[in-house]
Design a protein around this motif. Structure first.
Motif, short mmCIF file in Angstrom:
data_model
loop_
_atom_site.label_atom_id
_atom_site.label_comp_id
_atom_site.label_asym_id
_atom_site.label_seq_id
_atom_site.Cartn_x
_atom_site.Cartn_y
_atom_site.Cartn_z
N LEU A 146 10.12 1.85 3.76
CA LEU A 146 10.51 1.00 4.89
C LEU A 146 11.59 1.60 5.77
N GLU A 147 12.30 2.63 5.29
CA GLU A 147 13.53 3.03 5.97
C GLU A 147 13.54 4.47 6.47
N PHE A 148 12.41 5.12 6.56
CA PHE A 148 12.41 6.49 7.06
C PHE A 148 12.08 6.52 8.54
N GLY A 149 12.55 7.55 9.21
CA GLY A 149 12.23 7.74 10.63
C GLY A 149 12.57 6.52 11.48
N GLU A 150 11.59 6.04 12.23
CA GLU A 150 11.79 4.87 13.10
C GLU A 150 11.47 3.56 12.39
N CYS A 151 11.39 3.60 11.07
CA CYS A 151 11.16 2.40 10.24
C CYS A 151 9.87 1.68 10.64
N HIS A 152 8.81 2.47 10.85
CA HIS A 152 7.53 1.92 11.29
C HIS A 152 7.00 0.88 10.33
N TYR A 153 7.14 1.14 9.02
CA TYR A 153 6.57 0.23 8.02
C TYR A 153 7.53 -0.88 7.61
N ASN A 154 8.69 -0.93 8.25
CA ASN A 154 9.55 -2.09 8.04
C ASN A 154 8.91 -3.33 8.66
N ASN A 155 7.99 -3.10 9.60
CA ASN A 155 7.14 -4.17 10.13
C ASN A 155 5.93 -4.30 9.22
N PRO A 156 5.82 -5.39 8.45
CA PRO A 156 4.75 -5.48 7.45
C PRO A 156 3.35 -5.48 8.05
N ARG A 157 3.22 -5.84 9.32
CA ARG A 157 1.90 -5.80 9.94
C ARG A 157 1.37 -4.37 10.00
N ASN A 158 2.26 -3.40 10.12
CA ASN A 158 1.83 -2.00 10.15
C ASN A 158 1.31 -1.56 8.78
N ILE A 159 1.88 -2.10 7.70
CA ILE A 159 1.35 -1.83 6.36
C ILE A 159 -0.03 -2.43 6.23
N TYR A 160 -0.19 -3.66 6.71
CA TYR A 160 -1.50 -4.31 6.65
C TYR A 160 -2.54 -3.52 7.44
N LEU A 179 2.26 7.29 1.78
CA LEU A 179 3.19 8.24 1.17
C LEU A 179 3.30 9.53 1.98
N THR A 180 2.19 9.96 2.56
CA THR A 180 2.22 11.15 3.42
C THR A 180 3.10 10.90 4.64
N ALA A 181 3.04 9.70 5.19
CA ALA A 181 3.87 9.36 6.34
C ALA A 181 5.35 9.46 5.99
N VAL A 182 5.72 9.02 4.79
CA VAL A 182 7.11 9.15 4.35
C VAL A 182 7.50 10.62 4.25
N HIS A 183 6.61 11.44 3.70
CA HIS A 183 6.89 12.87 3.54
C HIS A 183 7.03 13.55 4.90
N VAL A 184 6.07 13.30 5.78
CA VAL A 184 6.11 13.92 7.12
C VAL A 184 7.34 13.44 7.89
N GLY A 185 7.71 12.16 7.69
CA GLY A 185 8.86 11.61 8.37
C GLY A 185 10.19 11.96 7.72
#
Length: 209
Positions: A146-160, A179-185
């Motif tokens: 939830l907390e890497f980069g621009e916190c894209h997945y802190n918005n739960p709709r993006n996880i969905y 998980l790849t997004a976390v690594h790349v970010g």
């Protein structure tokens, strides 16, 4: 169960060892009828973490851990959370209403050297939710997602939106994408994800009108 330890891994190791010591009782509890099963599991876990032996062991370790425990039996999903891990119940009906996360992240709450169970009255959150008809996606995650980069997945709709594609592909592939997004970010915190699907064939509650 999902754990997110800091400082050292000693707190997570203690929680795992301690829960393993009551795993037989947990299995026995899961065999009880649904009406009592979740209260039985809650009492087992809270009694364990509140015990003098466990609290004394916590004093001798370095660091703390968040802890999210989740149990599904029949058409019901139960959880107990200490700290800032998050449980999501993802379903088409729920997302239309903007509902994704089952719990709120709680800060300054852990198990370990500094513990939510060390001050007389245990502090934790717990809940019980009815699954919706059809396919339900359950996802548990630490805050590293939830907390890497621009916190894209802190918005739960993006996880969905990421996981809903698994209806056409595999859940493993979708989790790997997260998980790849976390690594790349270049995420620096632990990102640990547990996810599975449940096909619920039981009826669920709908409004009378």
């Amino acid at each position: 169960m999902n754990l997110d330890a800091h400082n050292t891994a000693q707190s997570a190791e203690l929680v795992i060892r301690s829960l393993e010591s009551i795993m037989h009782e947990i299995h026995e509890g899961l065999l009880t009828c649904t009406e009592y099963v979740f209260e039985t599991i809650r009492q087992l876990i809270v009694n364990l973490f509140s015990s003098h032996d466990f609290i004394n062991q916590c004093k001798d370790i370095v660091g703390e851990t968040s802890c999210l425990i989740c149990v599904r039996k029949g058409p019901y999903l139960w959880w107990l959370n200490i700290g800032d891990c998050v449980l999501y119940l993802l379903h088409e009906e729920l997302q239309k209403m903007g509902q994704f996360a089952m719990n709120q992240r709680n800060f300054y709450e852990w198990i370990g050297n500094q513990s939510a169970f060390n001050y007389g009255i245990p502090c934790y959150t717990t809940g019980l939710r009815e699954l919706r008809p059809g396919k339900n996606m359950i996802l548990m995650t630490t805050d590293g997602l939830l907390e890497f980069g621009e916190c894209h997945y802190n918005n739960p709709r993006n996880i969905y939106e990421c996981l809903k594609s698994q209806f056409e592909s595999s859940l493993d592939t979708c989790v790997q994408e997260l998980l790849t997004a976390v690594h790349v970010g270049k995420g620096r915190d632990s990102a640990t994800i547990i996810s599975w699907n449940i096909e619920n064939n039981s009826p669920a509650c709908y409004p009378s009108d």
